[in-house]
Write a protein that holds these residues in place. Structure first.
Motif, short mmCIF file in Angstrom:
data_model
loop_
_atom_site.label_atom_id
_atom_site.label_comp_id
_atom_site.label_asym_id
_atom_site.label_seq_id
_atom_site.Cartn_x
_atom_site.Cartn_y
_atom_site.Cartn_z
N LYS A 59 0.82 -1.21 0.00
CA LYS A 59 0.00 0.00 0.00
C LYS A 59 0.85 1.26 0.00
O LYS A 59 0.40 2.32 -0.39
N HIS A 60 2.10 1.13 0.46
CA HIS A 60 3.00 2.28 0.50
C HIS A 60 3.60 2.46 -0.89
O HIS A 60 4.12 1.51 -1.47
N PRO A 61 3.55 3.69 -1.40
CA PRO A 61 4.14 3.90 -2.72
C PRO A 61 5.64 3.65 -2.67
O PRO A 61 6.30 4.04 -1.72
N ARG A 62 6.14 2.97 -3.67
CA ARG A 62 7.56 2.63 -3.72
C ARG A 62 8.27 3.56 -4.71
O ARG A 62 7.72 3.95 -5.71
N SER A 63 9.49 3.86 -4.38
CA SER A 63 10.32 4.66 -5.29
C SER A 63 10.71 3.78 -6.46
O SER A 63 10.81 2.57 -6.35
N PRO A 64 10.96 4.38 -7.62
CA PRO A 64 11.28 3.58 -8.80
C PRO A 64 12.56 2.75 -8.66
O PRO A 64 12.72 1.78 -9.35
N TRP A 65 13.45 3.10 -7.77
CA TRP A 65 14.69 2.37 -7.62
C TRP A 65 14.59 1.23 -6.61
O TRP A 65 15.51 0.46 -6.45
#
Length: 60
Positions: A52-58
């Protein structure tokens, strides 16, 4: 992160071992299936909450 209580799991495994020693294989298998289902449910809940937590692209 998972909040699995290792002490509680160990106690339940001990119970299953006692049941096996007593020769009640059906009950031991049933108890192991219940424990497995509960552990997998907890892992699935943890996975859903972390997704549910947005993840960074890296992040992998």
């Amino acid at each position: 992160m998972s909040d699995i209580d290792a002490q509680r799991v160990a106690e339940r495994i001990d119970t299953v071992l006692d049941i096996l020693v007593a020769g009640d294989y059906h009950s031991a298998i049933h108890n192991l299936e219940i424990l497995k289902a509960e552990l997998l449910s907890q892992v699935n809940d943890d996975t859903k909450s972390s997704s549910k937590h947005p993840r960074s692209p890296w992040e992998i």
